[in-house]
Design a protein around this motif. Structure first.
Motif, short mmCIF file in Angstrom:
data_model
loop_
_atom_site.label_atom_id
_atom_site.label_comp_id
_atom_site.label_asym_id
_atom_site.label_seq_id
_atom_site.Cartn_x
_atom_site.Cartn_y
_atom_site.Cartn_z
N VAL A 120 -26.24 -29.92 24.78
CA VAL A 120 -25.19 -29.39 23.92
C VAL A 120 -23.95 -30.24 24.11
O VAL A 120 -23.72 -30.80 25.19
N GLY A 121 -23.17 -30.37 23.06
CA GLY A 121 -21.94 -31.15 23.17
C GLY A 121 -21.14 -31.14 21.90
O GLY A 121 -21.58 -30.66 20.85
N ALA A 122 -19.93 -31.69 22.02
CA ALA A 122 -19.04 -31.81 20.87
C ALA A 122 -19.42 -33.07 20.11
O ALA A 122 -18.92 -34.16 20.38
N VAL A 123 -20.34 -32.93 19.17
CA VAL A 123 -20.88 -34.09 18.47
C VAL A 123 -19.92 -34.57 17.39
O VAL A 123 -19.53 -35.74 17.35
N HIS A 124 -19.48 -33.67 16.50
CA HIS A 124 -18.71 -34.10 15.33
C HIS A 124 -17.21 -34.13 15.59
O HIS A 124 -16.49 -34.90 14.98
N ASP A 125 -16.71 -33.29 16.47
CA ASP A 125 -15.30 -33.33 16.83
C ASP A 125 -15.16 -32.66 18.19
O ASP A 125 -16.10 -32.06 18.71
N LYS A 126 -13.99 -32.74 18.76
CA LYS A 126 -13.80 -32.23 20.12
C LYS A 126 -13.78 -30.72 20.19
O LYS A 126 -13.81 -30.15 21.27
N ASP A 127 -13.71 -30.05 19.04
CA ASP A 127 -13.59 -28.60 19.06
C ASP A 127 -14.88 -27.90 18.66
O ASP A 127 -14.93 -26.68 18.63
N SER B 14 -26.59 -21.36 10.48
CA SER B 14 -27.14 -22.72 10.44
C SER B 14 -28.56 -22.74 10.97
O SER B 14 -28.98 -21.89 11.78
N ALA B 15 -29.32 -23.73 10.53
CA ALA B 15 -30.70 -23.92 10.96
C ALA B 15 -30.83 -25.33 11.53
O ALA B 15 -30.03 -26.21 11.22
N PRO B 16 -31.85 -25.56 12.36
CA PRO B 16 -32.04 -26.91 12.90
C PRO B 16 -32.28 -27.93 11.79
O PRO B 16 -32.99 -27.66 10.82
N VAL B 17 -31.66 -29.09 11.95
CA VAL B 17 -31.80 -30.17 10.99
C VAL B 17 -32.39 -31.38 11.70
O VAL B 17 -31.88 -31.80 12.75
N GLN B 18 -33.50 -31.90 11.15
CA GLN B 18 -34.08 -33.10 11.73
C GLN B 18 -33.09 -34.25 11.61
O GLN B 18 -32.62 -34.57 10.51
N ALA B 19 -32.74 -34.87 12.74
CA ALA B 19 -31.67 -35.85 12.74
C ALA B 19 -32.18 -37.28 12.88
O ALA B 19 -31.80 -38.16 12.11
N SER C 258 -30.19 -44.53 29.82
CA SER C 258 -29.97 -45.13 28.50
C SER C 258 -28.88 -44.35 27.79
O SER C 258 -28.87 -43.11 27.83
N ARG C 259 -27.97 -45.06 27.15
CA ARG C 259 -26.86 -44.42 26.42
C ARG C 259 -26.96 -44.80 24.95
O ARG C 259 -27.05 -45.98 24.60
N TYR C 260 -26.97 -43.78 24.09
CA TYR C 260 -26.98 -43.98 22.64
C TYR C 260 -25.63 -43.53 22.09
O TYR C 260 -25.35 -42.33 21.99
N ALA C 261 -24.77 -44.48 21.79
CA ALA C 261 -23.44 -44.14 21.26
C ALA C 261 -23.60 -43.42 19.93
O ALA C 261 -24.43 -43.78 19.09
N TYR C 262 -22.77 -42.39 19.74
CA TYR C 262 -22.81 -41.61 18.51
C TYR C 262 -21.88 -42.26 17.48
O TYR C 262 -20.71 -42.51 17.75
N ALA C 263 -22.45 -42.54 16.31
CA ALA C 263 -21.66 -43.11 15.21
C ALA C 263 -21.19 -41.96 14.34
O ALA C 263 -21.97 -41.35 13.62
N SER C 264 -19.91 -41.62 14.44
CA SER C 264 -19.39 -40.45 13.74
C SER C 264 -19.59 -40.59 12.24
O SER C 264 -19.52 -41.66 11.66
N GLY C 265 -19.85 -39.48 11.63
CA GLY C 265 -20.11 -39.42 10.20
C GLY C 265 -21.03 -38.27 9.90
O GLY C 265 -21.15 -37.34 10.69
N ASN C 266 -21.67 -38.31 8.77
CA ASN C 266 -22.60 -37.24 8.43
C ASN C 266 -23.87 -37.36 9.26
O ASN C 266 -24.34 -38.45 9.57
N GLY C 267 -24.43 -36.21 9.59
CA GLY C 267 -25.68 -36.20 10.35
C GLY C 267 -25.46 -36.55 11.80
O GLY C 267 -24.36 -36.45 12.34
N ALA D 150 -33.51 -32.92 16.67
CA ALA D 150 -32.92 -32.04 15.67
C ALA D 150 -31.59 -31.53 16.21
O ALA D 150 -31.37 -31.46 17.42
N THR D 151 -30.69 -31.18 15.29
CA THR D 151 -29.39 -30.64 15.71
C THR D 151 -29.17 -29.29 15.04
O THR D 151 -29.74 -28.99 13.98
N LEU D 152 -28.34 -28.48 15.68
CA LEU D 152 -28.02 -27.16 15.15
C LEU D 152 -26.53 -26.90 15.41
O LEU D 152 -26.07 -26.99 16.55
N ASP D 153 -25.79 -26.60 14.37
CA ASP D 153 -24.35 -26.36 14.45
C ASP D 153 -24.11 -24.96 15.03
O ASP D 153 -24.40 -23.95 14.38
N MET D 154 -23.54 -24.89 16.23
CA MET D 154 -23.33 -23.61 16.88
C MET D 154 -22.12 -22.85 16.34
O MET D 154 -21.94 -21.68 16.65
#
Length: 795
Positions: A668-675, A707-712, A759-768, A698-702
């Motif tokens: 779990v984490g702040a994927v799209h923004d810090k809040d 919301s439902a899980p979305v294949q990412a 291994s670190r996969y940097a998150y590219a902010s945007g949709n999905g 898959a991701t799920l917006d808490m």
């Protein structure tokens, strides 16, 4: 005096004199009182009882029972008499430690049913008796199996010598061995032995014959006695199932044994080699001695590949078996049927489909399902005890790109290891590895992991950079001395030992640096030990909180560290199992250098006790929780809100059936923004093509209850069973981090291999959920399995 007693027993053949023998031995030893009961354990070798049966023997001894352990085999395959004596010396040391008394024994030769047996009685606690028949042993990898020849071919065996000077060999045939064992078992209130219902070489042939002989003789006693059978070799790859305190005590006992038989104990304190793996496990099935059953009963099992998280599946008559997602169907159930072979022959079993009753043959390098013919060499397999499966043409069965494959049996990886159960160590969701936090207060995350020490039950704590590939730094070492001759436990009330500790990371003093909290049992309650970060290392542990006996680690499903009180200091949430149902949520708040007594925040009666609790932390506010549960075979999420004084359990939501609870790893984490908080679900890739994709995400917006899980995305070239995910955010941005096992070549006695890696996969902010290419942070020193620990009680 001893010789006259032995002559009396021999001449009269009265079995009960074996009991009164304790009372009439010369020397200062008191009589054993067995009114609580007598446990008789019959095994093959002199470490089988310690590795596979205990702590059950220990529990009976603690309860005041007399314990008699019978070792049928002396030494090992082809061993000389000196090694027999070495193993007996090791066994005496281990049992003395088990009993908590000095290693001082009275030895003699006791006559039972006309045969001498070497007897060893613990002087300070004569309730403990070891009986050594000293029969020759068989080979674990095939070859002559004397015990099998005696039992099946009516062979006659001579034992190793019964006397120190190398004389006094005893002659046994099937009837004589049965009579001797019957005289021993006649006194039993309960019988323990090994597993009779398997085939060589899934377990050692000596194990199997020892158990079959014991069961057969027990059925002739003419009374109903509980008898318990213990699975041996395969359990090393199964989930650990013993309480931490028992594991810690058992490691001491087994390590004392191997300090003599092997002269070192490093593998015992780890889980990188089978002896160490077996210590944390006891798998058994119970029956009664008066129930008549055959010498062997074939039990259907799956063939589960841990690396691929898939099962071998029958495709029908005339077709080759496949590797498919496990579904529990009859097509994925198999029997190893014994064939008519000379005991010790390696090509000794047929692989039979439960669904079709057909055998799998290997012809011209291909597998095919066909009518069984026990004399057809193309259907003769070698089931192998340490996880390898040999085909009729002596290839090793394995997995490649999601499909069954066969190859030569050298330089193999975990893709060629098989388990006889779908629930294995590789998918044990109670396990944890690295923790993540800003240790220096500089806005940069590090991975913190705990690694076993091999010279005792202690551990080392390392920090590894998530910014670049660099050697990890030792931040703390908890050295705990192991003395093989000690009678007291290695781990005292104030010791920090790997198996009996749990770990959380948090900023407990509010200085912006993440500290380590080590949680142990102490004084009937729970001790929380704070290891403050000074930016370069963790400082000496100091007692942060000692609870009353109302809080015990063995009752706590999980500990969670987060800022629950809104004070900018992390507290520790205690998720304690309720005696009726569900769990209670208690919070030990931080006062800085100390913790406050736990306060009850919620009685979560509707939560399953297997819940995994994940903190949802938003900037400037209190942490809330989400509970991830297995609800009748479905993965479910339950939000838990925190208002500072209490927690409110929200409405449970079931996820789609394709998220099988046993095969979902969660971060779990702040994927799209810090809040905001996003749940990240990792599952094995279900496609059965040759494509190398291995893990679906898959991701799920808490923040949205609907919301439902979305294949990412899908990660390629990765095994789901080998990774532990986390989502981090620091001044370098957000990223998915995988703490993983490198797929390295295995040794003969290693179920898992490889070094830990990051291994670190940097998150590219945007949709999905867009991830950039993996940044390989390199392998870390040591073994992956040595950094894996149990974090929760149930899954």
């Amino acid at each position: 005096m001893r010789s006259s007693v032995a002559r009396l027993v021999r001449d009269s053949s009265v079995a009960f004199l074996a009991l009164v023998f304790f009372a009439v031995l010369s020397g200062p030893v008191r009589a054993a009182v067995c009114s609580a009961g007598t446990l008789v354990t019959v095994v093959a070798h002199l470490d089988d009882d310690l590795l596979f049966v205990d702590p059950a023997i220990n529990e009976r001894l603690d309860a005041g029972w007399c314990i008699t352990t019978v070792h049928l085999i002396g030494g090992a395959n082809g061993a000389d008499f000196a090694y027999v004596q070495t193993r007996e010396r090791a066994s005496r040391l281990a049992y003395a430690r088990m009993a908590g008394v000095p290693d001082d024994w009275i030895e003699s030769n006791l006559a039972l049913a006309g045969k001498f047996v070497h007897q060893m009685v613990l002087k300070a606690k004569p309730q403990v008796r070891l009986l050594e028949l000293r029969l020759p042993g068989g080979g674990v990898r095939g070859g002559r199996v004397p015990l099998g020849l005696l039992w099946e071919q009516h062979a006659t065996l001579f034992t190793y010598p019964m006397n120190e000077d190398g004389t006094g060999r005893v002659k046994y045939d099937r009837d004589a061995l049965s009579a001797t064992l019957k005289a021993i078992l006649a006194q039993a209130s309960e019988i323990y032995t090994l597993n009779p219902d398997t085939v060589p070489f899934i377990e050692h042939p000596d194990h199997i014959y020892a158990a079959r002989i014991t069961r057969h003789v027990a059925q002739t006693l003419g009374k109903s006695v509980p008898i318990v059978y213990h699975v041996t070799y395969p359990t090393g790859g199964w989930p650990a199932n013993l309480p931490s305190a028992e594991v810690q005590r058992k490691r001491d006992i087994v390590a004392s044994y191997f300090s003599i038989d092997g002269s070192e104990s490093s593998h015992v304190f780890g889980e990188f080699q089978w002896d160490g793996n077996w210590v944390a496990r006891r798998y058994a099935f119970a029956d009664r001695a008066d129930r008549r059953v055959p010498d062997f009963q074939a039990r259907p099992v799956p063939l589960f590949n841990a690396a691929a998280s898939r099962c071998v599946s029958s495709a029908g008559a005339g077709e080759a078996p496949t590797l498919a997602a496990c579904n529990g169907s009859a097509a994925q159930q198999w029997r190893w049927e014994p064939l008519s072979v000379y005991p010790g022959n390696t090509r000794n079993a047929a692989l039979v489909s439960v669904a079709t009753s057909q055998c799998i043959a290997e012809r011209d390098g291909y597998l095919v399902s066909e009518t069984c013919d026990q004399w057809d060499m193309a259907q003769r397999w070698t089931p192998w005890d340490f996880g390898l499966v040999y085909t009729p043409q002596r290839h090793c069965l394995g997995e490649n790109d999601g499909k069954l494959t066969m190859r030569g049996c050298t330089s193999l990886t975990a893709r060629y290891r098989w388990a006889a159960t779908q629930r294995s160590q590789a998918n044990d969701l109670r396990l944890a590895t690295a923790m993540y936090g800003d240790l220096a207060g500089a806005g940069e995350q590090s991975a913190v992991y705990v690694q076993r020490q091999h010279d005792g039950p202690g551990f080392n704590v390392y920090a590894a950079s998530l910014a670049k590939a660099a050697p990890p730094v030792l931040w703390y070492a908890s050295a705990v001395r192991f003395d093989p001759h000690a009678t007291a436990p290695s781990c005292t009330a104030d010791s920090l030992c790997f198996d009996s500790a749990r770990f959380v990371l948090g900023d407990f003093d509010g200085d912006g640096k993440q500290d380590l909290m080590v949680i142990t049992a102490r004084q009937g309650g729970t001790a929380f030990w704070l290891l403050r970060s000074n930016g370069e290392r963790f400082e000496t542990p100091r007692l942060w909180l000692q609870t009353s006996g109302a809080f015990k680690p063995e009752l706590t499903q999980q500990y969670v560290a987060a800022e629950f009180a809104g004070t900018r200091r992390a507290g520790v949430l205690i998720a304690q199992k309720r005696p009726d149902s569900g769990i209670d949520l208690w919070l030990a708040s931080s006062q800085g250098s100390t913790g406050s007594a736990p306060t009850l925040l919620a009685q979560a009666k509707t939560l399953r006790q297997n819940a995994q609790l994940l903190p949802l932390q938003t900037a400037g506010s209190r942490a809330s929780l989400v509970a991830v549960e297995n609800v009748d075979g479905r993965l479910a999420l339950t939000p838990i809100a925190d208002d500072g004084t209490r927690m409110t359990i929200g409405e449970r939501k079931l996820l789609p059936p394709n998220f099988a609870p046993d095969f979902v790893k969660v971060a779990v984490g702040a994927v799209h923004d810090k809040d905001g908080n996003t749940l990240i679900l990792l599952t094995p890739h279900p496609d059965e093509t040759s494509e190398d994709a291995k893990i679906d995400i898959a991701t799920l917006d808490m923040s949205n209850a609907a919301s439902a899980p979305v294949q990412a995305t899908t990660l390629h070239g990765m095994s789901w069973s080998d990774v532990f995910p986390a989502f981090v955010r620091d001044k370098r941005g957000a990223a998915l981090v995988l703490y993983r096992r490198s797929d390295a070549t295995l040794g003969d006695f290693y179920f898992t291999g490889g070094a830990p890696a990051l291994s670190r996969y940097a998150y590219a902010s945007g949709n999905g959920f867009a991830l950039r290419a993996a940044q390989d942070l390199g392998e870390l020193p040591g073994l992956f399995s040595e950094t894996v620990r149990i974090d929760r009680l149930a899954q």
